[in-house]
Design a protein around this motif. Structure first.
Motif, PDB file in Angstrom:
ATOM      1  N   GLN A   1       0.854  -1.191   0.000  1.00  0.00           N
ATOM      2  CA  GLN A   1       0.000   0.000   0.000  1.00  0.00           C
ATOM      3  C   GLN A   1       0.886   1.234   0.000  1.00  0.00           C
ATOM      4  O   GLN A   1       1.804   1.346   0.787  1.00  0.00           O
ATOM      5  N   VAL A   2       0.583   2.163  -0.889  1.00  0.00           N
ATOM      6  CA  VAL A   2       1.375   3.380  -0.983  1.00  0.00           C
ATOM      7  C   VAL A   2       1.126   4.244   0.235  1.00  0.00           C
ATOM      8  O   VAL A   2      -0.019   4.445   0.645  1.00  0.00           O
ATOM      9  N   GLN A   3       2.196   4.758   0.798  1.00  0.00           N
ATOM     10  CA  GLN A   3       2.047   5.574   1.996  1.00  0.00           C
ATOM     11  C   GLN A   3       2.944   6.803   1.905  1.00  0.00           C
ATOM     12  O   GLN A   3       4.053   6.753   1.372  1.00  0.00           O
ATOM     13  N   LEU A   4       2.429   7.883   2.476  1.00  0.00           N
ATOM     14  CA  LEU A   4       3.204   9.110   2.545  1.00  0.00           C
ATOM     15  C   LEU A   4       4.113   9.052   3.773  1.00  0.00           C
ATOM     16  O   LEU A   4       3.792   8.385   4.755  1.00  0.00           O
ATOM     17  N   VAL A   5       5.214   9.801   3.735  1.00  0.00           N
ATOM     18  CA  VAL A   5       6.188   9.770   4.828  1.00  0.00           C
ATOM     19  C   VAL A   5       6.321  11.162   5.424  1.00  0.00           C
ATOM     20  O   VAL A   5       6.800  12.090   4.767  1.00  0.00           O
ATOM     21  N   GLU A   6       5.902  11.294   6.694  1.00  0.00           N
ATOM     22  CA  GLU A   6       5.976  12.575   7.388  1.00  0.00           C
ATOM     23  C   GLU A   6       7.233  12.645   8.233  1.00  0.00           C
ATOM     24  O   GLU A   6       7.763  11.624   8.674  1.00  0.00           O
ATOM     25  N   SER A   7       7.654  13.884   8.480  1.00  0.00           N
ATOM     26  CA  SER A   7       8.773  14.121   9.404  1.00  0.00           C
ATOM     27  C   SER A   7       8.637  15.522   9.983  1.00  0.00           C
ATOM     28  O   SER A   7       7.879  16.343   9.448  1.00  0.00           O
ATOM     29  N   GLY A   8       9.353  15.772  11.090  1.00  0.00           N
ATOM     30  CA  GLY A   8       9.410  17.117  11.642  1.00  0.00           C
ATOM     31  C   GLY A   8       8.643  17.318  12.924  1.00  0.00           C
ATOM     32  O   GLY A   8       8.706  18.404  13.516  1.00  0.00           O
ATOM     33  N   GLY A   9       7.901  16.326  13.386  1.00  0.00           N
ATOM     34  CA  GLY A   9       7.202  16.493  14.650  1.00  0.00           C
ATOM     35  C   GLY A   9       8.173  16.502  15.813  1.00  0.00           C
ATOM     36  O   GLY A   9       9.363  16.234  15.659  1.00  0.00           O
ATOM     37  N   GLY A  10       7.662  16.833  16.991  1.00  0.00           N
ATOM     38  CA  GLY A  10       8.521  16.854  18.163  1.00  0.00           C
ATOM     39  C   GLY A  10       7.913  17.654  19.288  1.00  0.00           C
ATOM     40  O   GLY A  10       6.718  17.965  19.274  1.00  0.00           O
ATOM     41  N   LEU A  11       8.752  17.983  20.253  1.00  0.00           N
ATOM     42  CA  LEU A  11       8.336  18.728  21.441  1.00  0.00           C
ATOM     43  C   LEU A  11       8.820  20.165  21.335  1.00  0.00           C
ATOM     44  O   LEU A  11       9.995  20.413  21.025  1.00  0.00           O
ATOM     45  N   VAL A  12       7.928  21.098  21.603  1.00  0.00           N
ATOM     46  CA  VAL A  12       8.276  22.512  21.546  1.00  0.00           C
ATOM     47  C   VAL A  12       7.506  23.254  22.622  1.00  0.00           C
ATOM     48  O   VAL A  12       6.417  22.814  23.028  1.00  0.00           O
ATOM     49  N   GLN A  13       8.055  24.344  23.093  1.00  0.00           N
ATOM     50  CA  GLN A  13       7.362  25.152  24.084  1.00  0.00           C
ATOM     51  C   GLN A  13       6.303  26.029  23.415  1.00  0.00           C
ATOM     52  O   GLN A  13       6.416  26.365  22.228  1.00  0.00           O
ATOM     53  N   ALA A  14       5.306  26.407  24.181  1.00  0.00           N
ATOM     54  CA  ALA A  14       4.278  27.296  23.667  1.00  0.00           C
ATOM     55  C   ALA A  14       4.912  28.575  23.120  1.00  0.00           C
ATOM     56  O   ALA A  14       5.848  29.117  23.739  1.00  0.00           O
ATOM     57  N   GLY A  15       4.427  29.001  21.966  1.00  0.00           N
ATOM     58  CA  GLY A  15       4.996  30.159  21.302  1.00  0.00           C
ATOM     59  C   GLY A  15       6.094  29.823  20.315  1.00  0.00           C
ATOM     60  O   GLY A  15       6.527  30.678  19.536  1.00  0.00           O
ATOM     61  N   GLY A  16       6.528  28.570  20.337  1.00  0.00           N
ATOM     62  CA  GLY A  16       7.601  28.140  19.459  1.00  0.00           C
ATOM     63  C   GLY A  16       7.107  27.739  18.086  1.00  0.00           C
ATOM     64  O   GLY A  16       5.929  27.898  17.748  1.00  0.00           O
ATOM     65  N   SER A  17       8.044  27.194  17.289  1.00  0.00           N
ATOM     66  CA  SER A  17       7.741  26.842  15.899  1.00  0.00           C
ATOM     67  C   SER A  17       8.230  25.440  15.575  1.00  0.00           C
ATOM     68  O   SER A  17       9.204  24.950  16.174  1.00  0.00           O
ATOM     69  N   LEU A  18       7.549  24.817  14.637  1.00  0.00           N
ATOM     70  CA  LEU A  18       7.962  23.537  14.069  1.00  0.00           C
ATOM     71  C   LEU A  18       7.621  23.540  12.587  1.00  0.00           C
ATOM     72  O   LEU A  18       6.682  24.228  12.167  1.00  0.00           O
ATOM     73  N   ARG A  19       8.377  22.742  11.829  1.00  0.00           N
ATOM     74  CA  ARG A  19       8.089  22.594  10.410  1.00  0.00           C
ATOM     75  C   ARG A  19       7.912  21.106  10.092  1.00  0.00           C
ATOM     76  O   ARG A  19       8.831  20.313  10.320  1.00  0.00           O
ATOM     77  N   LEU A  20       6.745  20.779   9.593  1.00  0.00           N
ATOM     78  CA  LEU A  20       6.474  19.406   9.188  1.00  0.00           C
ATOM     79  C   LEU A  20       6.705  19.253   7.685  1.00  0.00           C
ATOM     80  O   LEU A  20       6.439  20.180   6.915  1.00  0.00           O
ATOM     81  N   SER A  21       7.185  18.085   7.306  1.00  0.00           N
ATOM     82  CA  SER A  21       7.381  17.771   5.892  1.00  0.00           C
ATOM     83  C   SER A  21       6.704  16.447   5.577  1.00  0.00           C
ATOM     84  O   SER A  21       6.596  15.571   6.442  1.00  0.00           O
ATOM     85  N   CYS A  22       6.282  16.304   4.345  1.00  0.00           N
ATOM     86  CA  CYS A  22       5.646  15.052   3.922  1.00  0.00           C
ATOM     87  C   CYS A  22       6.003  14.803   2.467  1.00  0.00           C
ATOM     88  O   CYS A  22       5.735  15.646   1.606  1.00  0.00           O
ATOM     89  N   ALA A  23       6.580  13.648   2.216  1.00  0.00           N
ATOM     90  CA  ALA A  23       6.978  13.290   0.860  1.00  0.00           C
ATOM     91  C   ALA A  23       6.109  12.155   0.335  1.00  0.00           C
ATOM     92  O   ALA A  23       5.897  11.150   1.025  1.00  0.00           O
ATOM     93  N   ALA A  24       5.628  12.343  -0.874  1.00  0.00           N
ATOM     94  CA  ALA A  24       4.869  11.278  -1.533  1.00  0.00           C
ATOM     95  C   ALA A  24       5.800  10.541  -2.491  1.00  0.00           C
ATOM     96  O   ALA A  24       6.665  11.168  -3.109  1.00  0.00           O
ATOM     97  N   PRO A  25       5.655   9.249  -2.618  1.00  0.00           N
ATOM     98  CA  PRO A  25       6.516   8.505  -3.544  1.00  0.00           C
ATOM     99  C   PRO A  25       6.274   8.953  -4.978  1.00  0.00           C
ATOM    100  O   PRO A  25       5.193   9.436  -5.320  1.00  0.00           O
ATOM    101  N   ARG A  26       7.278   8.792  -5.827  1.00  0.00           N
ATOM    102  CA  ARG A  26       7.167   9.233  -7.210  1.00  0.00           C
ATOM    103  C   ARG A  26       6.118   8.455  -7.987  1.00  0.00           C
ATOM    104  O   ARG A  26       5.680   8.908  -9.057  1.00  0.00           O
TER     105      ARG A  26
END
Length: 115
Positions: A1-26
């Motif tokens: 089954q084709v699945q997307l791959v996420e990255s970039g999650g984690g723990l951050v304090q309130a007011g902070g920033s995070l960037r999530l990425s997701c790659a789909a297979p070709r």
């Protein structure tokens, strides 16, 4: 089954920033719409933001002005820049792609915002 791959999650304090990425297979090309959803325990999955191949965006009211979605069509990748994070943003975020009526999901990435 084709699945997307996420990255970039984690723990951050309130007011902070995070960037999530997701790659789909070709193997999934010409994706019409990509987006991010989130689901807290015991709740329904809810839309966070989506972006079409042409760049039209849509955001949940709760994240407008704080989150920015973007995509790189050449890389089959979608991003979610999350700023001014709040504890209520804590949950699992899922990547989604829609292509010719077919829908694809990632396994999810956990975002935790501490107060």
């Amino acid at each position: 089954q084709v699945q997307l791959v996420e990255s970039g999650g984690g723990l951050v304090q309130a007011g902070g920033s995070l960037r999530l990425s997701c790659a789909a297979p070709r193997s999934i090309f010409n994706i019409n719409r990509m987006g991010w959803y989130r689901q807290a325990p015991g709740k329904q999955r809810e839309l966070v933001a989506t972006i079409t191949r042409g760049g039209t965006t849509n955001y949940a009211d709760s994240v407008k002005g704080r989150f920015t979605i973007s995509r790189d069509n050449a890389k089959n990748t979608v991003y979610l820049e999350m700023n001014s994070l709040k504890p209520e943003d804590t949950t699992v975020y899922y990547c989604n792609a829609v292509r010719y009526g077919n829908e694809y999901w990632g396994k999810g990435t956990l975002v935790t915002v501490s107060s």
